[in-house]
Design a protein around this motif. Structure first.
Motif, PDB file in Angstrom:
ATOM      1  N   PRO A 186       0.837  -1.209   0.000  1.00  0.00           N
ATOM      2  CA  PRO A 186       0.000   0.000   0.000  1.00  0.00           C
ATOM      3  C   PRO A 186       0.868   1.253   0.000  1.00  0.00           C
ATOM      4  O   PRO A 186       2.035   1.217   0.399  1.00  0.00           O
ATOM      5  CB  PRO A 186      -0.807  -0.118   1.293  1.00  0.00           C
ATOM      6  N   ALA A 231      -1.066   6.283   2.834  1.00  0.00           N
ATOM      7  CA  ALA A 231      -2.486   5.907   2.791  1.00  0.00           C
ATOM      8  C   ALA A 231      -3.142   6.114   4.160  1.00  0.00           C
ATOM      9  O   ALA A 231      -2.473   6.097   5.196  1.00  0.00           O
ATOM     10  CB  ALA A 231      -2.631   4.449   2.370  1.00  0.00           C
ATOM     11  N   ASP A 232      -4.466   6.282   4.147  1.00  0.00           N
ATOM     12  CA  ASP A 232      -5.205   6.344   5.411  1.00  0.00           C
ATOM     13  C   ASP A 232      -5.216   4.953   6.040  1.00  0.00           C
ATOM     14  O   ASP A 232      -4.849   3.963   5.406  1.00  0.00           O
ATOM     15  CB  ASP A 232      -6.632   6.855   5.175  1.00  0.00           C
ATOM     16  N   ARG A 247      -7.492   2.667   6.950  1.00  0.00           N
ATOM     17  CA  ARG A 247      -8.250   1.564   6.352  1.00  0.00           C
ATOM     18  C   ARG A 247      -7.591   1.083   5.060  1.00  0.00           C
ATOM     19  O   ARG A 247      -7.438  -0.121   4.833  1.00  0.00           O
ATOM     20  CB  ARG A 247      -9.692   1.985   6.093  1.00  0.00           C
ATOM     21  N   THR A 248      -7.196   2.014   4.224  1.00  0.00           N
ATOM     22  CA  THR A 248      -6.525   1.660   2.973  1.00  0.00           C
ATOM     23  C   THR A 248      -5.235   0.917   3.263  1.00  0.00           C
ATOM     24  O   THR A 248      -4.901  -0.065   2.583  1.00  0.00           O
ATOM     25  CB  THR A 248      -6.260   2.921   2.126  1.00  0.00           C
ATOM     26  N   MET A 249      -4.514   1.351   4.293  1.00  0.00           N
ATOM     27  CA  MET A 249      -3.267   0.700   4.676  1.00  0.00           C
ATOM     28  C   MET A 249      -3.529  -0.735   5.147  1.00  0.00           C
ATOM     29  O   MET A 249      -2.876  -1.678   4.685  1.00  0.00           O
ATOM     30  CB  MET A 249      -2.588   1.503   5.792  1.00  0.00           C
ATOM     31  N   GLU A 254      -6.169  -2.721   4.637  1.00  0.00           N
ATOM     32  CA  GLU A 254      -6.678  -3.560   3.562  1.00  0.00           C
ATOM     33  C   GLU A 254      -5.620  -3.791   2.493  1.00  0.00           C
ATOM     34  O   GLU A 254      -5.567  -4.867   1.887  1.00  0.00           O
ATOM     35  CB  GLU A 254      -7.968  -2.976   3.006  1.00  0.00           C
ATOM     36  N   GLY A 255      -4.733  -2.818   2.301  1.00  0.00           N
ATOM     37  CA  GLY A 255      -3.631  -2.992   1.356  1.00  0.00           C
ATOM     38  C   GLY A 255      -2.647  -4.049   1.810  1.00  0.00           C
ATOM     39  O   GLY A 255      -2.209  -4.889   1.020  1.00  0.00           O
ATOM     40  N   ASP A 279      -4.287  -7.500   1.493  1.00  0.00           N
ATOM     41  CA  ASP A 279      -4.233  -7.965   0.107  1.00  0.00           C
ATOM     42  C   ASP A 279      -2.819  -8.359  -0.302  1.00  0.00           C
ATOM     43  O   ASP A 279      -2.619  -9.351  -1.020  1.00  0.00           O
ATOM     44  CB  ASP A 279      -4.782  -6.907  -0.844  1.00  0.00           C
ATOM     45  N   ARG A 289     -14.255  -9.230   1.691  1.00  0.00           N
ATOM     46  CA  ARG A 289     -14.231  -7.836   1.221  1.00  0.00           C
ATOM     47  C   ARG A 289     -15.633  -7.223   1.251  1.00  0.00           C
ATOM     48  O   ARG A 289     -15.801  -6.078   1.658  1.00  0.00           O
ATOM     49  CB  ARG A 289     -13.665  -7.770  -0.195  1.00  0.00           C
ATOM     50  N   HIS A 311      -8.983  -7.274  10.763  1.00  0.00           N
ATOM     51  CA  HIS A 311      -8.012  -7.019   9.691  1.00  0.00           C
ATOM     52  C   HIS A 311      -6.583  -7.238  10.193  1.00  0.00           C
ATOM     53  O   HIS A 311      -5.770  -7.875   9.517  1.00  0.00           O
ATOM     54  CB  HIS A 311      -8.140  -5.592   9.163  1.00  0.00           C
TER      55      HIS A 311
END
Length: 170
Positions: free
Chosen positions: A8, A12-13, A15-17, A19-20, A23, A114, A143
Motif C-alpha cells: 500500500p 495511505a489512510d 483503512r486503505t493501509m 486492507e492494502g 491484500d 471484502r 483485519h
C-alpha cells in the motif's frame, strides 16, 4: 497466472493501509503457489509437519470464512474442510484435492470478506461472537489479525516452496 503484489501507499489512510497489507499478504500466498503441480502443492515437504501449500490455502479460506462471515457478519457458515471429528481437515489432502478447487474456494472467501468488511467501519464491533471465546471484535482487530495470520503462514510457505523446488523470495 502471475501474481501482482503491491504494497500500500506509504501515505495511505488507516483503512486503505490495513486492507492494502491484507491484500499484499493474500497475494504473497498465491505467489508462493504459482507454477507448481497439484502434486507439489499437496506435498508436505518439511517433515514431520503435514503443512503443504494447498493445505495453507485451504486453511486461509477457513480463516477468512470464520472471521468475516461468522464473527463479523454473524452468518451461519459451516466449515469447508474441517469438522469436529477432523479439526485439521484442511491439511488432510487426498489425490482428488485440486489447486483449481482450493484456489476458487479461497478466492470466494476473500471476496465475501471484502463484501462484509465494506459494510463495517474500522471501529465497529462484530455482529457475531468468536465460537470459543464468545468475544466480539472490531473490524480493525479482525483485519490486523488476518495480516498476522497470513504473514505467519507466508513464512511457512517460504520454507515449503524452497523445499519443493528451491524457489525463494520475500
Amino acid at each position: 497466472m502471475t501474481t501482482d503484489r503491491r504494497e500500500p501507499a506509504t501515505d495511505a489512510d488507516e483503512r486503505t493501509m490495513l486492507e492494502g497489507w491484507l491484500d499484499y499478504h493474500r497475494q504473497t500466498l498465491a505467489w508462493k503457489c504459482e507454477g507448481l503441480t497439484d502434486a507439489q502443492l499437496r506435498t508436505a515437504s518439511v517433515p514431520p509437519s503435514s503443512l503443504s501449500l494447498m493445505g495453507l490455502v485451504r486453511h486461509m479460506a477457513e480463516v477468512e470464512r470464520s472471521w468475516y462471515r461468522r464473527v463479523l457478519a454473524d452468518e451461519e457458515a459451516e466449515p469447508i474442510h474441517y469438522s469436529d471429528e477432523d479439526p485439521d481437515g484442511e491439511f488432510h489432502l487426498t489425490e482428488s484435492d485440486t489447486w483449481q478447487e482450493a484456489y476458487a474456494t479461497w478466492q470466494a472467501e476473500i471476496e465475501a470478506a471484502r463484501r462484509i468488511a465494506a459494510g463495517f467501519r474500522l471501529d465497529e464491533i462484530s455482529r457475531g461472537r468468536h465460537r470459543r471465546t464468545g468475544e466480539r471484535y472490531s473490524l480493525r482487530w479482525v483485519h490486523t489479525h488476518l495480516i498476522e495470520e497470513y504473514a505467519r503462514h507466508n513464512g511457512h510457505a517460504d520454507l515449503i516452496r524452497e523445499c519443493l523446488d528451491g524457489a525463494t523470495g520475500d
